[in-house]
Each structure stands twice: as structure tokens, then as C-alpha cells.
Design a protein around this motif. Structure first.
Motif, PDB file in Angstrom:
ATOM      1  N   ASP A 178       0.825  -1.210   0.000  1.00 42.06           N
ATOM      2  CA  ASP A 178       0.000   0.000   0.000  1.00 42.06           C
ATOM      3  C   ASP A 178       0.858   1.259   0.000  1.00 42.06           C
ATOM      4  O   ASP A 178       0.458   2.291  -0.536  1.00 42.06           O
ATOM      5  CB  ASP A 178      -0.933  -0.005   1.213  1.00 42.06           C
ATOM      6  N   SER A 179       2.015   1.183   0.623  1.00 38.16           N
ATOM      7  CA  SER A 179       3.004   2.262   0.576  1.00 38.16           C
ATOM      8  C   SER A 179       4.359   1.636   0.872  1.00 38.16           C
ATOM      9  O   SER A 179       4.439   0.561   1.477  1.00 38.16           O
ATOM     10  CB  SER A 179       2.677   3.370   1.583  1.00 38.16           C
ATOM     11  N   GLU A 180       5.426   2.287   0.418  1.00 39.37           N
ATOM     12  CA  GLU A 180       6.765   1.726   0.580  1.00 39.37           C
ATOM     13  C   GLU A 180       7.734   2.795   1.068  1.00 39.37           C
ATOM     14  O   GLU A 180       7.642   3.955   0.671  1.00 39.37           O
ATOM     15  CB  GLU A 180       7.278   1.161  -0.747  1.00 39.37           C
ATOM     16  N   ASP A 181       8.666   2.389   1.923  1.00 42.38           N
ATOM     17  CA  ASP A 181       9.749   3.293   2.283  1.00 42.38           C
ATOM     18  C   ASP A 181      10.870   3.132   1.260  1.00 42.38           C
ATOM     19  O   ASP A 181      10.833   2.242   0.405  1.00 42.38           O
ATOM     20  CB  ASP A 181      10.239   3.012   3.709  1.00 42.38           C
ATOM     21  N   GLN A 182      11.881   3.970   1.349  1.00 44.46           N
ATOM     22  CA  GLN A 182      12.916   3.992   0.318  1.00 44.46           C
ATOM     23  C   GLN A 182      13.792   2.744   0.320  1.00 44.46           C
ATOM     24  O   GLN A 182      14.469   2.450  -0.675  1.00 44.46           O
ATOM     25  CB  GLN A 182      13.801   5.226   0.503  1.00 44.46           C
ATOM     26  N   LEU A 183      13.783   1.974   1.407  1.00 43.73           N
ATOM     27  CA  LEU A 183      14.623   0.783   1.475  1.00 43.73           C
ATOM     28  C   LEU A 183      13.963  -0.448   0.863  1.00 43.73           C
ATOM     29  O   LEU A 183      14.649  -1.375   0.429  1.00 43.73           O
ATOM     30  CB  LEU A 183      14.988   0.485   2.931  1.00 43.73           C
ATOM     31  N   MET A 184      12.637  -0.470   0.847  1.00 42.07           N
ATOM     32  CA  MET A 184      11.909  -1.665   0.443  1.00 42.07           C
ATOM     33  C   MET A 184      12.331  -2.175  -0.935  1.00 42.07           C
ATOM     34  O   MET A 184      12.541  -3.375  -1.133  1.00 42.07           O
ATOM     35  CB  MET A 184      10.404  -1.384   0.467  1.00 42.07           C
ATOM     36  N   ASP A 185      12.471  -1.274  -1.894  1.00 45.08           N
ATOM     37  CA  ASP A 185      12.777  -1.701  -3.258  1.00 45.08           C
ATOM     38  C   ASP A 185      14.137  -1.193  -3.732  1.00 45.08           C
ATOM     39  O   ASP A 185      14.380  -1.081  -4.933  1.00 45.08           O
ATOM     40  CB  ASP A 185      11.680  -1.217  -4.219  1.00 45.08           C
ATOM     41  N   SER A 186      15.018  -0.900  -2.757  1.00 41.82           N
ATOM     42  CA  SER A 186      16.357  -0.440  -3.143  1.00 41.82           C
ATOM     43  C   SER A 186      17.465  -1.217  -2.439  1.00 41.82           C
ATOM     44  O   SER A 186      18.561  -1.369  -2.980  1.00 41.82           O
ATOM     45  CB  SER A 186      16.517   1.056  -2.842  1.00 41.82           C
ATOM     46  N   PHE A 187      17.192  -1.723  -1.229  1.00 39.85           N
ATOM     47  CA  PHE A 187      18.225  -2.418  -0.467  1.00 39.85           C
ATOM     48  C   PHE A 187      18.227  -3.904  -0.793  1.00 39.85           C
ATOM     49  O   PHE A 187      17.200  -4.582  -0.698  1.00 39.85           O
ATOM     50  CB  PHE A 187      18.007  -2.221   1.030  1.00 39.85           C
ATOM     51  N   ALA A 188      19.397  -4.421  -1.186  1.00 41.16           N
ATOM     52  CA  ALA A 188      19.576  -5.848  -1.454  1.00 41.16           C
ATOM     53  C   ALA A 188      20.443  -6.435  -0.343  1.00 41.16           C
ATOM     54  O   ALA A 188      21.635  -6.123  -0.251  1.00 41.16           O
ATOM     55  CB  ALA A 188      20.234  -6.062  -2.814  1.00 41.16           C
ATOM     56  N   PRO A 189      19.881  -7.262   0.527  1.00 36.87           N
ATOM     57  CA  PRO A 189      20.659  -7.786   1.654  1.00 36.87           C
ATOM     58  C   PRO A 189      21.772  -8.747   1.261  1.00 36.87           C
ATOM     59  O   PRO A 189      22.673  -9.014   2.058  1.00 36.87           O
ATOM     60  CB  PRO A 189      19.606  -8.481   2.522  1.00 36.87           C
ATOM     61  N   ALA A 190      21.705  -9.275   0.032  1.00 38.21           N
ATOM     62  CA  ALA A 190      22.757 -10.161  -0.485  1.00 38.21           C
ATOM     63  C   ALA A 190      23.085 -11.269   0.519  1.00 38.21           C
ATOM     64  O   ALA A 190      22.191 -11.962   0.994  1.00 38.21           O
ATOM     65  CB  ALA A 190      23.988  -9.343  -0.862  1.00 38.21           C
ATOM     66  N   GLU A 191      24.390 -11.404   0.891  1.00 39.87           N
ATOM     67  CA  GLU A 191      24.795 -12.522   1.746  1.00 39.87           C
ATOM     68  C   GLU A 191      24.304 -12.384   3.190  1.00 39.87           C
ATOM     69  O   GLU A 191      24.444 -13.315   3.990  1.00 39.87           O
ATOM     70  CB  GLU A 191      26.322 -12.685   1.730  1.00 39.87           C
ATOM     71  N   LEU A 192      23.704 -11.245   3.529  1.00 44.90           N
ATOM     72  CA  LEU A 192      23.180 -11.063   4.883  1.00 44.90           C
ATOM     73  C   LEU A 192      21.901 -11.870   5.115  1.00 44.90           C
ATOM     74  O   LEU A 192      21.518 -12.103   6.259  1.00 44.90           O
ATOM     75  CB  LEU A 192      22.896  -9.581   5.145  1.00 44.90           C
ATOM     76  N   PHE A 193      21.254 -12.284   4.035  1.00 41.03           N
ATOM     77  CA  PHE A 193      20.001 -13.034   4.170  1.00 41.03           C
ATOM     78  C   PHE A 193      20.224 -14.488   3.791  1.00 41.03           C
ATOM     79  O   PHE A 193      20.761 -14.793   2.726  1.00 41.03           O
ATOM     80  CB  PHE A 193      18.916 -12.441   3.271  1.00 41.03           C
ATOM     81  N   GLU A 194      19.803 -15.375   4.664  1.00 41.89           N
ATOM     82  CA  GLU A 194      19.899 -16.801   4.389  1.00 41.89           C
ATOM     83  C   GLU A 194      18.754 -17.530   5.077  1.00 41.89           C
ATOM     84  O   GLU A 194      18.128 -17.007   6.003  1.00 41.89           O
ATOM     85  CB  GLU A 194      21.236 -17.364   4.869  1.00 41.89           C
ATOM     86  N   VAL A 195      18.488 -18.721   4.598  1.00 34.83           N
ATOM     87  CA  VAL A 195      17.453 -19.567   5.187  1.00 34.83           C
ATOM     88  C   VAL A 195      18.106 -20.874   5.595  1.00 34.83           C
ATOM     89  O   VAL A 195      18.774 -21.529   4.783  1.00 34.83           O
ATOM     90  CB  VAL A 195      16.317 -19.852   4.182  1.00 34.83           C
ATOM     91  N   ASN A 196      17.930 -21.236   6.847  1.00 31.82           N
ATOM     92  CA  ASN A 196      18.460 -22.500   7.341  1.00 31.82           C
ATOM     93  C   ASN A 196      17.370 -23.563   7.373  1.00 31.82           C
ATOM     94  O   ASN A 196      16.172 -23.250   7.354  1.00 31.82           O
ATOM     95  CB  ASN A 196      19.048 -22.319   8.746  1.00 31.82           C
ATOM     96  N   LEU A 197      17.776 -24.790   7.414  1.00 29.89           N
ATOM     97  CA  LEU A 197      16.837 -25.909   7.452  1.00 29.89           C
ATOM     98  C   LEU A 197      15.871 -25.740   8.622  1.00 29.89           C
ATOM     99  O   LEU A 197      16.291 -25.478   9.750  1.00 29.89           O
ATOM    100  CB  LEU A 197      17.601 -27.223   7.583  1.00 29.89           C
ATOM    101  N   ARG A 198      14.570 -25.850   8.323  1.00 36.00           N
ATOM    102  CA  ARG A 198      13.477 -25.773   9.294  1.00 36.00           C
ATOM    103  C   ARG A 198      13.187 -24.361   9.783  1.00 36.00           C
ATOM    104  O   ARG A 198      12.382 -24.175  10.695  1.00 36.00           O
ATOM    105  CB  ARG A 198      13.715 -26.701  10.494  1.00 36.00           C
TER     106      ARG A 198
END
Length: 244
Positions: A178-198
Motif C-alpha cells: 500500500d506504501s513503501e519506504d525507500q529501502l523496500m525496493d532499493s536495499f539488497a541484503p545479499a549474503e546477509l540473508f539466508e534460510v536454514n533448514l526448518r
């Protein structure tokens, strides 16, 4: 956004407010059903008790229905439900403007008896609670060159398309920003984001939102909504005394 009209607000403030509470149940390929509290036909008037909570990351309800005529034999698991908290307005009409709540799904139905009354209790969860029971079946990580922005990752997690697949409550959801801040569609977390098993999908969603100024809000259209909250306040002036 759910918005009440003037007639609804007046009815809510009345000294003798008359509620109009109902639950509508639907499922593809199955018969729909609507149950009400204290009004409607004999078949509809079944609601004995409702406990309902709507929070940012949890929407749950417990609905107790009478089954004294023994007609509630359908397995309601998986049915989508909309609770409506309406009122009788000054014109005598059932006013449900803005009263329809965020969608819930039946995750359990228990038939039992209490003081000679046959009852059916429905346990219902909303989208955030169901995401909490979607568990990653493998590991996922990104390298420093990944250009997936926070918004795209949120869409992937909520939509159930982020590799590896989340397995649990087999349901994918659409997103509405409905609205976005400036980080929502500009910041790429790259290696900072990961998903672990479970890891569960809700925990990863909350992690992604932590990189923004946005929040999520339950609406009544089966989408998961995201927005930047608006804070209104009086302007503070220098050299003045304020009491809180």
C-alpha cells in the motif's frame, strides 16, 4: 484499508448497541456456510462464543457453534473464513461497513458436549500464523552479487516461491504494498540473508521487514498488506513547556 462509515461509528457509540456478528465459510468445490450470533434463520443462528485476536503477526479465532440439531457433520478443515463484526445502525439496518476482518482458515474442528449441549468448536488461524508453520526443507543463501531487493524477497517468502520450498500449510499468498519506504525496493541484503533448514516463513518475513520501516497489516482481501505507518502529532515548538 477497512473504514467504517458514519452510521457504523454512531451505532458503536450508542448506549444500547446491537451487534451483528457472523462467520462466512467457503472452500473451493464445497458448499458455503454462514453462521450468526443471535439473529438469522434457525440454521444460521449458531454462534455461542467467539474469541478473536488481530495483531500484526498473529490473527486467530476460536468460534463455538451449537449443534443441537446434529447437522454440523462437515469436516470444515481448510475452509476460509471471514468474521464480520457489524452493528444495527440508527435506521434499523444491519451495517457491516468496514466490519469484515482479515481472512482466517479452519485448522481444527472439535465436536463435544457441555451441560447437555452439543457443540462444535472451530480453531482458525490467519496468514501470519500459517506462515509460522511453513518450514524450510533445505538451506538457501545468497552471495554478495545478489541483487534481490527486500521487496522481491518478501514476495518470494510469502508467495512460497523462495528456494528451497517451505513445507507445511500448503498455501501461497499474494502481497500488496500500500506504501513503501525507500529501502523496500532499493536495499539488497545479499549474503546477509539466508534460510536454514526448518526456518519458518514468518521468521524470515520478520527478518526482512527489520531492514525497512514498513509493517504488515491484515486486510479483508486474502492478500498480505505492507505499508509505512503514518504518525500524526502536534508540532513541537521551541521555548515552550509541554505536559504529558
Amino acid at each position: 484499508m477497512r473504514t467504517s462509515d458514519a452510521a457504523m461509528i454512531t451505532a458503536q457509540k450508542a448506549a444500547h448497541a446491537v451487534p451483528r456478528v457472523s462467520i462466512a465459510l467457503t472452500k473451493s468445490g464445497a458448499s458455503d456456510a454462514t453462521y450468526k450470533a443471535g439473529y438469522g434463520t434457525a440454521t444460521e443462528n449458531r454462534i455461542i462464543e467467539i474469541a478473536h485476536v488481530e495483531e500484526e503477526f498473529s490473527q486467530r479465532a476460536s468460534v463455538v457453534l451449537h449443534n443441537r440439531d446434529k447437522v454440523l457433520t462437515t469436516d470444515l478443515s481448510g475452509y476460509k473464513a471471514f468474521l464480520t463484526w457489524g452493528m444495527v445502525d440508527a435506521s434499523g439496518a444491519d451495517n457491516v461497513t468496514g466490519a469484515k476482518c482479515a481472512p482466517l482458515w479452519v485448522v481444527d474442528k472439535q465436536d463435544h458436549s457441555s451441560q447437555g449441549e452439543l457443540l462444535s468448536t472451530l480453531t482458525l488461524w490467519g496468514i501470519p500464523d500459517l506462515l509460522a508453520f511453513n518450514f524450510a526443507q533445505d538451506y538457501y543463501w545468497q552471495d554478495s552479487s545478489s541483487d534481490w531487493k527486500v521487496k522481491r524477497l518478501i514476495q518470494a517468502v510469502v508467495g512460497g516461491i523462495l528456494p528451497p520450498a517451505f513445507d507445511g500449510w500448503a498455501q501461497a499468498y499474494s502481497t500488496t504494498f500500500d506504501s513503501e519506504d525507500q529501502l523496500m525496493d532499493s536495499f539488497a541484503p545479499a549474503e546477509l540473508f539466508e534460510v536454514n533448514l526448518r526456518d519458518n516463513a514468518l521468521s524470515k518475513l520478520r527478518e526482512l521487514l527489520g531492514w525497512t520501516k514498513s509493517v504488515t497489516r491484515g486486510e479483508n482481501d486474502t492478500n498480505m498488506h505492507f505499508l509505512v505507518p503514518i504518525h500524526s502529532h502536534d508540532t513541537w515548538e521551541a521555548a515552550r513547556k509541554y505536559e504529558l
